[in-house]
Each structure stands twice: as C-alpha cells, then as structure tokens.
Enzyme design. Sequence first.
Site, short mmCIF file in Angstrom:
data_model
loop_
_atom_site.label_atom_id
_atom_site.label_comp_id
_atom_site.label_asym_id
_atom_site.label_seq_id
_atom_site.Cartn_x
_atom_site.Cartn_y
_atom_site.Cartn_z
N TRP A 19 7.69 -1.30 -0.39
CA TRP A 19 8.84 -0.47 -0.71
C TRP A 19 9.90 -1.17 -1.53
CZ3 TRP A 19 12.73 -3.31 1.28
CH2 TRP A 19 12.41 -4.16 2.35
N ASN A 20 9.82 -2.51 -1.67
CA ASN A 20 11.00 -3.21 -2.21
C ASN A 20 11.16 -3.05 -3.72
OD1 ASN A 20 8.74 -4.88 -2.56
ND2 ASN A 20 9.94 -6.74 -2.50
N GLY A 25 2.06 -6.69 -0.32
CA GLY A 25 2.78 -6.48 0.93
C GLY A 25 2.85 -7.78 1.71
N SER A 26 2.97 -7.65 3.02
CA SER A 26 3.22 -8.84 3.85
C SER A 26 1.93 -9.64 4.09
CB SER A 26 3.80 -8.40 5.19
OG SER A 26 2.86 -7.64 5.90
N CYS A 35 10.09 -10.57 -2.96
CA CYS A 35 9.07 -11.53 -2.52
C CYS A 35 9.40 -12.94 -3.01
CB CYS A 35 7.69 -11.10 -3.00
SG CYS A 35 7.61 -10.77 -4.75
N GLU A 69 9.29 -15.52 6.73
CA GLU A 69 9.96 -14.78 5.67
C GLU A 69 11.15 -14.02 6.28
OE1 GLU A 69 7.62 -11.68 3.71
OE2 GLU A 69 8.45 -12.30 1.77
N LYS A 92 -1.79 4.46 -2.03
CA LYS A 92 -1.05 4.70 -0.78
C LYS A 92 0.24 3.90 -0.84
CE LYS A 92 -0.15 3.22 3.03
NZ LYS A 92 1.29 3.51 3.18
N GLU A 151 -1.37 -9.64 -3.07
CA GLU A 151 -0.10 -10.27 -3.50
C GLU A 151 0.82 -10.22 -2.28
OE1 GLU A 151 0.68 -11.66 -6.38
OE2 GLU A 151 -0.29 -10.61 -8.03
N LEU A 152 1.10 -11.37 -1.68
CA LEU A 152 1.73 -11.37 -0.35
C LEU A 152 3.15 -11.97 -0.36
CD1 LEU A 152 -1.54 -12.40 1.52
CD2 LEU A 152 -0.70 -10.11 1.00
P1 NAD Z 1 3.73 -4.27 4.66
O1 NAD Z 1 2.62 -5.25 4.63
O2 NAD Z 1 4.33 -3.91 5.97
O3 NAD Z 1 3.26 -2.88 4.03
C1 NAD Z 1 2.74 -2.79 2.71
C2 NAD Z 1 1.85 -1.55 2.62
O4 NAD Z 1 0.71 -1.71 3.46
C3 NAD Z 1 2.51 -0.26 3.05
O5 NAD Z 1 2.09 0.77 2.18
C4 NAD Z 1 1.97 -0.06 4.45
O6 NAD Z 1 1.96 1.29 4.88
C5 NAD Z 1 0.55 -0.57 4.31
N1 NAD Z 1 -0.07 -1.06 5.54
C6 NAD Z 1 0.52 -1.50 6.68
N2 NAD Z 1 -0.43 -1.92 7.55
C7 NAD Z 1 -1.63 -1.75 6.96
C8 NAD Z 1 -2.98 -2.04 7.33
N3 NAD Z 1 -3.29 -2.59 8.51
N4 NAD Z 1 -3.97 -1.76 6.45
C9 NAD Z 1 -3.69 -1.25 5.23
N5 NAD Z 1 -2.43 -0.95 4.82
C10 NAD Z 1 -1.42 -1.21 5.67
O7 NAD Z 1 4.83 -4.81 3.66
P2 NAD Z 1 6.23 -4.16 3.29
O8 NAD Z 1 7.19 -4.37 4.41
O9 NAD Z 1 6.04 -2.78 2.77
O10 NAD Z 1 6.68 -5.05 2.03
C11 NAD Z 1 7.34 -6.27 2.14
C12 NAD Z 1 6.36 -7.41 1.97
O11 NAD Z 1 5.74 -7.33 0.68
C13 NAD Z 1 7.06 -8.77 1.98
O12 NAD Z 1 6.27 -9.67 2.72
C14 NAD Z 1 7.10 -9.16 0.52
O13 NAD Z 1 7.21 -10.54 0.29
C15 NAD Z 1 5.79 -8.59 0.02
N6 NAD Z 1 5.77 -8.43 -1.44
C16 NAD Z 1 5.01 -9.29 -2.19
C17 NAD Z 1 5.01 -9.18 -3.58
C18 NAD Z 1 4.21 -10.13 -4.46
O14 NAD Z 1 4.17 -9.91 -5.65
N7 NAD Z 1 3.58 -11.15 -3.93
C19 NAD Z 1 5.78 -8.18 -4.19
C20 NAD Z 1 6.53 -7.32 -3.40
C21 NAD Z 1 6.53 -7.45 -2.01
#
Ligand code: NAD
Length: 458
Positions: free
Chosen positions: A136-137, A210-211, A266, A361, A160, A232-233
């Site tokens: 979402w960020n 995501g995370s 991130c 983080e 998604k 990309e985490l």
């Molecule tokens: P998140 O991992 O909670 O969620 C990301 C996405 O994954 C959402 O769409 C969520 O609904 C989905 N999701 C959650 N659990 C899942 C599962 N078990 N299987 C499949 N999909 C699932 O992350 P967030 O809170 O939305 O975003 C913040 C994180 O993203 C931070 O850790 C940040 O550093 C990272 N991020 C990384 C980059 C990069 O380029 N490396 C860029 C932006 C954000």
Amino acid sequence: MNRIEQDMLISLNPATGEEVGRLPITPVDQIPAVVATARAAQPAWGQLSLQQRADQMRPFGDALVAAAEEVGTLLTREMGKPLAEGIGEAKHCGSSLGETLDELIEALTPEPMDDDSVSSTLVFDPLGVCAGITPWNFPLSMPHWTVIPALMAGNSVVLKPSEKTPLVAQAYADLLMPMLPEGVLQVIHGDGTQGKALVKADVDLIAFTGSRATGAHILESAGGGLKRVILELGGKDPLIVLDDANLEAAAKFAAMNSFRNAGQVCVSTERIYVQEPVAEKFQQLLCEAATTMQVGDGCVEGTEVGPMIDGGQKQHVEQQVEKAVSDGAEVVYRGEDIGGNFFPLTVLADCQESMDVIREETFGPVACVLKVGDDAEAIERANNTPYGLGAAVFGSSERAHDIARQLTAGMVGINKGCGGASGTPWVGAKQSGYGYHSGRDGHRQFAQLRVISEMRKK
Ligand code: NAD
C-alpha cells in the site's frame, strides 16, 4: 484499518477515518476461474510482437497523466501521503511509460550470442500467467512496476493490490484495461486470504512486493509447484555519516529519508551510524531539520508528512519507540502529537543494536542515531542485519566509495539516496530480495529465457 462488511472492502481515509469508497471482495472460490480466464487470454497476447504490445499500452501513459489529479487525489485520500506526492506518483508512472516500454522492448528483444563454432540466440518468451501482489505504501507505483513488465513479456496478469489501498489500484487498472484484450489484466480484491489463494492457483510467476514475512510465506507456498517468484521485500536501511561529511547535507537527507511518506518507505533511513566527533552536531542539525516538517492531512496545503496507514501500523511504531526508551534510548526530538493515525516525528539517540527499533523494520517517522568509532565499526554494524535493501554513506568520495563496496545492501547511495540512474535495477540483497525489478536483467525476470543454437557455417 479498512473494514470488511458483508463481503465488501470499505476503504477509510487514514487522516480522517471517513469512508473513501467500497469494493466487493473477490470470493476465494472464484480465484481459480479468474486465473483460468487469464490463462485462456494469454496465448494470443503472447503471440503479438513486443512492438504490438507496446503500441497497445502506449496511450495509457497519456491517459494516466490526464487523470493524475483525480487518481492522485484518490491515492492521498486512501493512503495519506501529501497531495503533491500522490499526484506526482500518478504523473510519474504515466509520463515515464513511453521510456519504460522502449526499455522493455530492448531488454526482451532476442539477443545473438556466438562463439567460434556455435551461433546462438537468447529469446525471451512469456512465462504464462503472472500473479502480481502489491503493498500500500506506493499504491500506484508498485502495481505499475509489476503489471507493465509482466504484460510486455507477453504474460497475462492477475493483480491483487493491498487491501489497504484497493480503490486507487482499481482506478489504475480501469484506465489500462480498455487498451488490452479481455482477460489479459484482471484485478482481485481482498487481504492475505485472497493473496494465498492466488499463489496456490494455477499461476506461473508470482511477482510480489511486500514484507519479508509474507515473502517467506509465498516462497514456501510456491515451492511445491516450483513456480517462479520475484520478491521485493522490506528493509532496515543504514545511513553512515563520516567525520568528514557535509553535516548539513547529511542531516537534511536523514530527516527527509526518515520522515518522507511518514517513514513508510522500503528504503527509509532506519538506522543512522554517525562517527563520534560529529555526532552531537549532526544530531542537532537533524532535530532542526525535523522541526521544519509539517505533519497533517495530506489533502491540506503545506503538509509534508501524512498519517500512518492505520492504527495497527501506528501501534507497531509506538511499541518499538516505547520499548527503546524503556531500554535506555533518549528522545531528543518529538514533534507535536496531533492524535488519530498521526505519529509525531521522533529522533532517538543512544540506541542499541539489541533494540527492536534497530533490528526490525519500523516503517514509521522515527530517526534512530547510533554513535560509532572508525570506518570498520560503521561497516560491521551497518551490515549486522538480515535485511539488505538500500544504504547511504555521507562523507568524502573516496572513503565513502570504499565503504560502499563493503556494505551488504543491494543499492548504496554516496552523498544521496540509494536509487541508481534510470535503467538500473531496483535490487535487494540478503532477505530484502529474491529476484529483482527494472533494468535489462530485472525486466528479463518476467520472461522465460530460451537458448536456440546451431553450428556456424564454416
Ligand atoms: P504485506 O506483506 O503485509 O502485504 C503485501 C501484499 O501481500 C498485500 O497485497 C497483502 O494482502 C498480501 N498478502 C499478505 N499475506 C499474504 C500471503 N500469505 N500470501 C500472499 N499474499 C499475501 O506488506 P505491506 O504491509 O502491504 O507493505 C509494506 C512492506 O512492503 C514493507 O515491509 C516494505 O518494506 C515492503 N516494500 C518493499 C518494496 C521493495 O521495493 N523492496 C517496496 C515497497 C514496499
């Protein structure tokens, strides 16, 4: 936190708590059918030339720029960042699309590779169906940097987006979908439940941002079918400030990169290692820079830092800071507390490596200062993390380059943030990445590489 009511996802403005809009959640049992539609649509799309695919998508750039005000305002209302940044995110995705498509054509065009006896060609074919799962960020940029390369490689895509920013992702897709054959791009809505079901469905590539925890879960779940993954985490980026650095510039950067997007980036600066002789002065300049930054509703003119995405994220940051303070960290700056989902800008001194605020983080507007001795100690402590996304070093060029070569991050900026020139990849090391995006090699990860060869005629 967005609400769920009778299979609807209710999107709430993090600055005001007001409803921004609502969307139906995709029932989990419908996801296999969505993926089947994507699979049926893919072969015809994949058979088009790169140029044909790019031609179909090119008008999307102008459409997004034309809609940037509207889409960017929705982004700010749904996610909280200042309006200029919301509109800027939409404009940038749109205005850079032409260049991105040209870069993708170049990256994915067959490449000859010969030796004395064998003539070969590297070809880049579609993988099939790509699941794009995004956070979402940066709720437009993240879908954009997933969907565009996946489509250009000839895949169909099921996106998604985050359950915290579904409306803006849907607005993005609504502008792009009319330019594509039916079924080539589809969006499903929901949280981790829908994400898990999509990973388990009949997809060939999972492109996830995501995370770290979710990335690890996806890797495990995709492992049984040996599905391709690009992850990309998260990060815990260090900033090293050397005793010969321009301290004004370093402090200005530290404030901007710790507090921008309320620290929900991130590659936010999450740990600041400052050499002893300049630590006091740097800290004072950092606090001064923090005082000038205006926290508030992103829709209000003059706001530079918006709210946290929701109460859960605010609580996470609050807990890390409170624990650090009870373990000996000193709050040397704390901005005005305006309540709601807003977290006051905070500068912590005397942090220890053992604290969660240094190990995990944070993803909040908190700048943590740690004093270090020589360059070797700064390097060792900066590298003391499972993360490895970005890093920055401020100091004289030769010394900073020497340190940069020893940091275990994917991207290191010298006297600047970590992003490289246009055309360079966005890459994480260690547990911040598994595969990567952008640049020639990043684009190629959305395709299946094949080698076709024959003996050269003598
Ligand atoms: P998140 O991992 O909670 O969620 C990301 C996405 O994954 C959402 O769409 C969520 O609904 C989905 N999701 C959650 N659990 C899942 C599962 N078990 N299987 C499949 N999909 C699932 O992350 P967030 O809170 O939305 O975003 C913040 C994180 O993203 C931070 O850790 C940040 O550093 C990272 N991020 C990384 C980059 C990069 O380029 N490396 C860029 C932006 C954000």
